[in-house]
Design a protein around this motif. Structure first.
Motif, PDB file in Angstrom:
ATOM      1  N   PHE A  44       0.857  -1.182   0.000  1.00 10.89           N
ATOM      2  CA  PHE A  44       0.000   0.000   0.000  1.00 10.89           C
ATOM      3  C   PHE A  44       0.886   1.223   0.000  1.00 10.89           C
ATOM      4  CE2 PHE A  44      -2.343   3.316   2.301  1.00 10.89           C
ATOM      5  CZ  PHE A  44      -3.488   3.377   1.531  1.00 10.89           C
ATOM      6  N   SER A  45       0.695   2.111  -0.963  1.00 11.61           N
ATOM      7  CA  SER A  45       1.485   3.335  -1.018  1.00 11.61           C
ATOM      8  C   SER A  45       0.653   4.489  -0.471  1.00 11.61           C
ATOM      9  CB  SER A  45       1.935   3.603  -2.451  1.00 11.61           C
ATOM     10  OG  SER A  45       0.836   3.548  -3.334  1.00 11.61           O
ATOM     11  N   PRO A  46       0.970   4.974   0.714  1.00 10.84           N
ATOM     12  CA  PRO A  46       0.145   6.012   1.335  1.00 10.84           C
ATOM     13  C   PRO A  46       0.210   7.360   0.623  1.00 10.84           C
ATOM     14  CG  PRO A  46       2.065   5.540   2.688  1.00 10.84           C
ATOM     15  CD  PRO A  46       2.076   4.554   1.566  1.00 10.84           C
ATOM     16  N   GLY A  47       1.324   7.630  -0.087  1.00  9.79           N
ATOM     17  CA  GLY A  47       1.469   8.922  -0.754  1.00  9.79           C
ATOM     18  C   GLY A  47       0.439   9.165  -1.833  1.00  9.79           C
ATOM     19  N   GLN A  48       0.040   8.090  -2.506  1.00 10.37           N
ATOM     20  CA  GLN A  48      -0.884   8.201  -3.627  1.00 10.37           C
ATOM     21  C   GLN A  48      -2.296   8.594  -3.182  1.00 10.37           C
ATOM     22  OE1 GLN A  48      -1.021   4.607  -5.948  1.00 10.37           O
ATOM     23  NE2 GLN A  48      -0.130   5.578  -7.710  1.00 10.37           N
ATOM     24  N   GLU A  49      -2.727   8.056  -2.072  1.00 14.81           N
ATOM     25  CA  GLU A  49      -4.098   8.277  -1.631  1.00 14.81           C
ATOM     26  C   GLU A  49      -4.350   9.684  -1.100  1.00 14.81           C
ATOM     27  OE1 GLU A  49      -5.488   5.120  -3.232  1.00 14.81           O
ATOM     28  OE2 GLU A  49      -6.804   6.433  -2.100  1.00 14.81           O
ATOM     29  N   LYS A  50      -3.279  10.406  -0.785  1.00 11.17           N
ATOM     30  CA  LYS A  50      -3.446  11.754  -0.247  1.00 11.17           C
ATOM     31  C   LYS A  50      -3.977  12.737  -1.282  1.00 11.17           C
ATOM     32  CE  LYS A  50      -0.132  11.431   3.474  1.00 11.17           C
ATOM     33  NZ  LYS A  50       1.284  11.594   3.811  1.00 11.17           N
ATOM     34  N   GLN A  51      -3.756  12.431  -2.564  1.00 12.61           N
ATOM     35  CA  GLN A  51      -4.176  13.328  -3.629  1.00 12.61           C
ATOM     36  C   GLN A  51      -5.696  13.376  -3.792  1.00 12.61           C
ATOM     37  OE1 GLN A  51      -2.114  15.321  -5.430  1.00 12.61           O
ATOM     38  NE2 GLN A  51      -0.336  14.600  -4.302  1.00 12.61           N
ATOM     39  N   THR A  52      -6.350  12.277  -3.576  1.00 10.66           N
ATOM     40  CA  THR A  52      -7.791  12.215  -3.790  1.00 10.66           C
ATOM     41  C   THR A  52      -8.481  11.533  -2.610  1.00 10.66           C
ATOM     42  OG1 THR A  52      -7.426  10.169  -5.011  1.00 10.66           O
ATOM     43  CG2 THR A  52      -7.749  12.153  -6.337  1.00 10.66           C
ATOM     44  N   ILE A  53      -9.741  11.845  -2.455  1.00 15.36           N
ATOM     45  CA  ILE A  53     -10.529  11.218  -1.410  1.00 15.36           C
ATOM     46  C   ILE A  53     -10.916   9.830  -1.893  1.00 15.36           C
ATOM     47  CG2 ILE A  53     -12.677  11.410  -0.059  1.00 15.36           C
ATOM     48  CD1 ILE A  53     -12.440  14.529  -0.885  1.00 15.36           C
ATOM     49  N   ARG A  54     -10.847   8.873  -1.021  1.00 16.42           N
ATOM     50  CA  ARG A  54     -11.160   7.484  -1.396  1.00 16.42           C
ATOM     51  C   ARG A  54     -12.604   7.341  -1.863  1.00 16.42           C
ATOM     52  NH1 ARG A  54      -7.842   3.229  -0.068  1.00 16.42           N
ATOM     53  NH2 ARG A  54      -9.566   1.789   0.038  1.00 16.42           N
ATOM     54  N   GLY A  55     -12.779   6.630  -2.967  1.00 11.84           N
ATOM     55  CA  GLY A  55     -14.124   6.327  -3.444  1.00 11.84           C
ATOM     56  C   GLY A  55     -14.798   7.462  -4.192  1.00 11.84           C
ATOM     57  N   GLU A  56     -14.044   8.503  -4.503  1.00 17.57           N
ATOM     58  CA  GLU A  56     -14.587   9.647  -5.229  1.00 17.57           C
ATOM     59  C   GLU A  56     -14.835   9.275  -6.688  1.00 17.57           C
ATOM     60  OE1 GLU A  56     -13.345  14.279  -5.904  1.00 17.57           O
ATOM     61  OE2 GLU A  56     -11.981  12.953  -4.827  1.00 17.57           O
ATOM     62  N   THR A  57     -15.820   9.901  -7.295  1.00 13.38           N
ATOM     63  CA  THR A  57     -16.077   9.663  -8.711  1.00 13.38           C
ATOM     64  C   THR A  57     -15.714  10.910  -9.498  1.00 13.38           C
ATOM     65  OG1 THR A  57     -17.896   8.255  -8.055  1.00 13.38           O
ATOM     66  CG2 THR A  57     -17.822   8.856 -10.349  1.00 13.38           C
ATOM     67  N   VAL A  58     -14.868  10.729 -10.482  1.00 14.46           N
ATOM     68  CA  VAL A  58     -14.430  11.856 -11.308  1.00 14.46           C
ATOM     69  C   VAL A  58     -14.658  11.555 -12.784  1.00 14.46           C
ATOM     70  CG1 VAL A  58     -12.725  12.823  -9.713  1.00 14.46           C
ATOM     71  CG2 VAL A  58     -12.046  11.000 -11.286  1.00 14.46           C
ATOM     72  N   ARG A  59     -14.659  12.604 -13.582  1.00 13.25           N
ATOM     73  CA  ARG A  59     -14.931  12.452 -14.998  1.00 13.25           C
ATOM     74  C   ARG A  59     -13.650  12.214 -15.790  1.00 13.25           C
ATOM     75  NH1 ARG A  59     -18.885  16.517 -18.328  1.00 13.25           N
ATOM     76  NH2 ARG A  59     -19.100  15.167 -20.114  1.00 13.25           N
ATOM     77  N   ASP A  60     -13.734  11.262 -16.669  1.00  9.63           N
ATOM     78  CA  ASP A  60     -12.649  10.970 -17.602  1.00  9.63           C
ATOM     79  C   ASP A  60     -12.610  12.132 -18.596  1.00  9.63           C
ATOM     80  OD1 ASP A  60     -11.313  10.072 -19.943  1.00  9.63           O
ATOM     81  OD2 ASP A  60     -11.753   7.985 -19.457  1.00  9.63           O
ATOM     82  N   PRO A  61     -11.496  12.887 -18.686  1.00  8.95           N
ATOM     83  CA  PRO A  61     -11.479  14.064 -19.579  1.00  8.95           C
ATOM     84  C   PRO A  61     -11.499  13.722 -21.065  1.00  8.95           C
ATOM     85  CG  PRO A  61      -9.319  13.755 -18.540  1.00  8.95           C
ATOM     86  CD  PRO A  61     -10.227  12.731 -17.939  1.00  8.95           C
ATOM     87  N   VAL A  62     -11.298  12.467 -21.423  1.00  3.47           N
ATOM     88  CA  VAL A  62     -11.271  12.075 -22.841  1.00  3.47           C
ATOM     89  C   VAL A  62     -12.663  11.678 -23.327  1.00  3.47           C
ATOM     90  CG1 VAL A  62     -10.294  10.472 -24.536  1.00  3.47           C
ATOM     91  CG2 VAL A  62      -8.833  11.449 -22.764  1.00  3.47           C
ATOM     92  N   CYS A  63     -13.262  10.689 -22.685  1.00  2.00           N
ATOM     93  CA  CYS A  63     -14.556  10.196 -23.163  1.00  2.00           C
ATOM     94  C   CYS A  63     -15.741  10.718 -22.351  1.00  2.00           C
ATOM     95  CB  CYS A  63     -14.563   8.668 -23.202  1.00  2.00           C
ATOM     96  SG  CYS A  63     -14.496   7.934 -21.567  1.00  2.00           S
ATOM     97  N   GLY A  64     -15.471  11.384 -21.237  1.00  2.00           N
ATOM     98  CA  GLY A  64     -16.543  11.971 -20.444  1.00  2.00           C
ATOM     99  C   GLY A  64     -17.236  11.017 -19.489  1.00  2.00           C
ATOM    100  N   MET A  65     -16.736   9.812 -19.429  1.00  2.00           N
ATOM    101  CA  MET A  65     -17.309   8.788 -18.554  1.00  2.00           C
ATOM    102  C   MET A  65     -16.897   9.045 -17.100  1.00  2.00           C
ATOM    103  SD  MET A  65     -16.571   4.778 -19.089  1.00  2.00           S
ATOM    104  CE  MET A  65     -16.717   3.696 -17.699  1.00  2.00           C
ATOM    105  N   PHE A  66     -17.781   8.713 -16.170  1.00  2.00           N
ATOM    106  CA  PHE A  66     -17.454   8.860 -14.755  1.00  2.00           C
ATOM    107  C   PHE A  66     -16.766   7.591 -14.245  1.00  2.00           C
ATOM    108  CE2 PHE A  66     -18.887  12.926 -13.396  1.00  2.00           C
ATOM    109  CZ  PHE A  66     -19.828  13.304 -14.346  1.00  2.00           C
ATOM    110  N   VAL A  67     -15.620   7.804 -13.600  1.00  3.57           N
ATOM    111  CA  VAL A  67     -14.864   6.659 -13.082  1.00  3.57           C
ATOM    112  C   VAL A  67     -14.531   6.848 -11.607  1.00  3.57           C
ATOM    113  CG1 VAL A  67     -13.837   5.865 -15.245  1.00  3.57           C
ATOM    114  CG2 VAL A  67     -12.721   7.688 -13.983  1.00  3.57           C
ATOM    115  N   SER A  68     -14.461   5.738 -10.913  1.00  2.49           N
ATOM    116  CA  SER A  68     -14.064   5.762  -9.507  1.00  2.49           C
ATOM    117  C   SER A  68     -12.565   6.004  -9.422  1.00  2.49           C
ATOM    118  CB  SER A  68     -14.423   4.432  -8.851  1.00  2.49           C
ATOM    119  OG  SER A  68     -13.746   4.316  -7.613  1.00  2.49           O
TER     120      SER A  68
END
Ligand SMILES: [Zn+2]
Length: 99
Positions: A44-68
């Motif tokens: 488990f790399s703790p540094g990576q998770e600090k950037q985003t909240i766990r389980g957040e849904t964001v939009r794919d900037p290419v196809c516009g799809m929502f991804v976890s």
């Protein structure tokens, strides 16, 4: 006789105090003996998770799809993370940004 008992009692107290101080020291300055230090969570790399909240849904900037954010394909972009539904979208974004 009473004085001798006093001296013995003081000695026992002194030994107990020294042991207590020694164990406290060990707790603060790392174990010299006994329990090995606990290793941080493996795999488990703790540094990576600090950037985003766990389980957040964001939009794919290419196809516009929502991804976890937990399942997405991540790309670090100017200090933030972009999330893509697939490697294809990620690559497409990189190509677009490069041109
Ligand atoms: Zn996509």
């Amino acid at each position: 006789m009473a004085r001798l008992l006093d001296i013995i009692f003081d000695l026992i107290l002194a030994v107990a105090a020294v042991r207590f101080i020694a164990s406290t020291f060990r707790r603060f300055f790392g174990p010299a003996t006994g329990h090995p230090p606990r290793s941080p969570h493996a795999g488990f790399s703790p540094g990576q998770e600090k950037q985003t909240i766990r389980g957040e849904t964001v939009r794919d900037p290419v196809c516009g799809m929502f991804v976890s954010t937990e399942l997405s394909h991540r790309l670090e972009w100017h200090g933030t993370f972009l999330h893509f539904c697939s490697d294809e979208c990620l690559e497409q974004y990189q190509k677009r940004a490069a041109s």
